[in-house]
Design a protein around this motif. Sequence first.
Motif, PDB file in Angstrom:
ATOM      1  N   ASP A 169      -9.317  10.029  45.962  1.00 38.50           N
ATOM      2  CA  ASP A 169     -10.599  10.358  45.443  1.00 38.50           C
ATOM      3  C   ASP A 169     -11.387   9.715  46.340  1.00 38.50           C
ATOM      4  O   ASP A 169     -11.767   8.574  45.961  1.00 38.50           O
ATOM      5  CB  ASP A 169     -10.603  10.086  44.227  1.00 38.50           C
ATOM      6  N   VAL A 170     -11.723  10.102  47.426  1.00 39.54           N
ATOM      7  CA  VAL A 170     -12.704   9.369  48.373  1.00 39.54           C
ATOM      8  C   VAL A 170     -14.322   9.094  47.776  1.00 39.54           C
ATOM      9  O   VAL A 170     -14.845  10.095  47.436  1.00 39.54           O
ATOM     10  CB  VAL A 170     -12.899  10.537  49.844  1.00 39.54           C
ATOM     11  N   GLY A 171     -14.292   7.971  47.698  1.00 44.51           N
ATOM     12  CA  GLY A 171     -15.853   7.599  46.990  1.00 44.51           C
ATOM     13  C   GLY A 171     -16.295   6.192  48.060  1.00 44.51           C
ATOM     14  O   GLY A 171     -15.906   5.935  49.076  1.00 44.51           O
ATOM     15  N   SER A 221     -10.192  25.000  59.564  1.00 43.37           N
ATOM     16  CA  SER A 221     -11.337  24.801  60.586  1.00 43.37           C
ATOM     17  C   SER A 221     -12.578  24.158  59.729  1.00 43.37           C
ATOM     18  O   SER A 221     -13.311  23.053  59.923  1.00 43.37           O
ATOM     19  CB  SER A 221     -11.936  25.905  61.221  1.00 43.37           C
ATOM     20  N   ARG A 222     -12.666  24.645  58.378  1.00 39.66           N
ATOM     21  CA  ARG A 222     -14.082  24.004  57.597  1.00 39.66           C
ATOM     22  C   ARG A 222     -13.549  22.789  57.178  1.00 39.66           C
ATOM     23  O   ARG A 222     -14.206  21.992  56.630  1.00 39.66           O
ATOM     24  CB  ARG A 222     -14.381  25.147  56.577  1.00 39.66           C
ATOM     25  N   GLU A 223     -12.495  22.220  57.409  1.00 35.91           N
ATOM     26  CA  GLU A 223     -11.906  20.795  56.703  1.00 35.91           C
ATOM     27  C   GLU A 223     -11.921  19.668  58.118  1.00 35.91           C
ATOM     28  O   GLU A 223     -11.591  18.531  57.677  1.00 35.91           O
ATOM     29  CB  GLU A 223     -10.586  20.859  55.881  1.00 35.91           C
ATOM     30  N   GLU A 224     -11.908  20.421  59.093  1.00 37.32           N
ATOM     31  CA  GLU A 224     -11.660  19.457  60.340  1.00 37.32           C
ATOM     32  C   GLU A 224     -12.772  18.412  60.261  1.00 37.32           C
ATOM     33  O   GLU A 224     -13.945  18.625  60.165  1.00 37.32           O
ATOM     34  CB  GLU A 224     -11.633  20.395  61.527  1.00 37.32           C
ATOM     35  N   GLY A 225     -12.554  17.108  60.732  1.00 38.93           N
ATOM     36  CA  GLY A 225     -13.384  16.194  60.733  1.00 38.93           C
ATOM     37  C   GLY A 225     -13.693  15.287  59.373  1.00 38.93           C
ATOM     38  O   GLY A 225     -14.285  14.345  59.238  1.00 38.93           O
ATOM     39  N   GLN A 226     -13.369  16.072  58.305  1.00 35.77           N
ATOM     40  CA  GLN A 226     -13.335  15.431  56.841  1.00 35.77           C
ATOM     41  C   GLN A 226     -12.183  14.567  56.585  1.00 35.77           C
ATOM     42  O   GLN A 226     -10.932  14.753  57.330  1.00 35.77           O
ATOM     43  CB  GLN A 226     -13.580  16.487  55.787  1.00 35.77           C
ATOM     44  N   PRO A 227     -12.521  13.355  55.851  1.00 36.96           N
ATOM     45  CA  PRO A 227     -11.096  12.714  55.327  1.00 36.96           C
ATOM     46  C   PRO A 227     -10.261  13.431  54.675  1.00 36.96           C
ATOM     47  O   PRO A 227     -10.519  14.235  53.734  1.00 36.96           O
ATOM     48  CB  PRO A 227     -11.751  11.292  54.717  1.00 36.96           C
ATOM     49  N   ARG A 228      -8.991  13.053  54.992  1.00 37.66           N
ATOM     50  CA  ARG A 228      -7.784  13.776  54.202  1.00 37.66           C
ATOM     51  C   ARG A 228      -7.705  13.177  52.861  1.00 37.66           C
ATOM     52  O   ARG A 228      -8.069  11.908  52.809  1.00 37.66           O
ATOM     53  CB  ARG A 228      -6.491  13.755  54.817  1.00 37.66           C
TER      54      ARG A 228
END
Length: 146
Positions: free
Chosen positions: A34-36, A13-20
């Motif tokens: 490495d999302v940047g 749940s705390r990761e939902e909505g974040q890019p994988r």
Amino acid sequence: PIYVGVRLRPQVSREEGQPRCIDMPTTTTVRVLDVGNELAPCAGVRGKCSVYTVDVAMDSSTPSSPDYVSQERCYDLMGKRLVDHILEGFNTCLFCYGQTGTGKTTTIMGEPGREAEPSEQGLLVRMFFDLFDRVVKAGRKMRVKV
């Protein structure tokens, strides 16, 4: 031989909505993002991208996906070969590594609170059942001491 498998768990749940940050484009390829700010050429997303080749990449992140790797499929891909090697007389080791909360216990033992359900049993439980079942079916005598 060493056989390397990587399993990707669903987002919590705390990761939902974040890019994988992990992607498995094939059954033997793992991409770590490495999302940047820059566009990663290998994934078409912003950030740097590292690509790794493994023996089996298991995506268990989306149950509705046709590529979803269930506990049973994970056993078919990783556990059965270990039991085969044990019965051939080889020393065998199942080693799971990862950060806290990445799904090691679920993969090894099963979904917490649902371990009694056959579909949710983990690698180790399935390996024990398979090992003893195959020994009995082969007509071999065994003695177990705990």
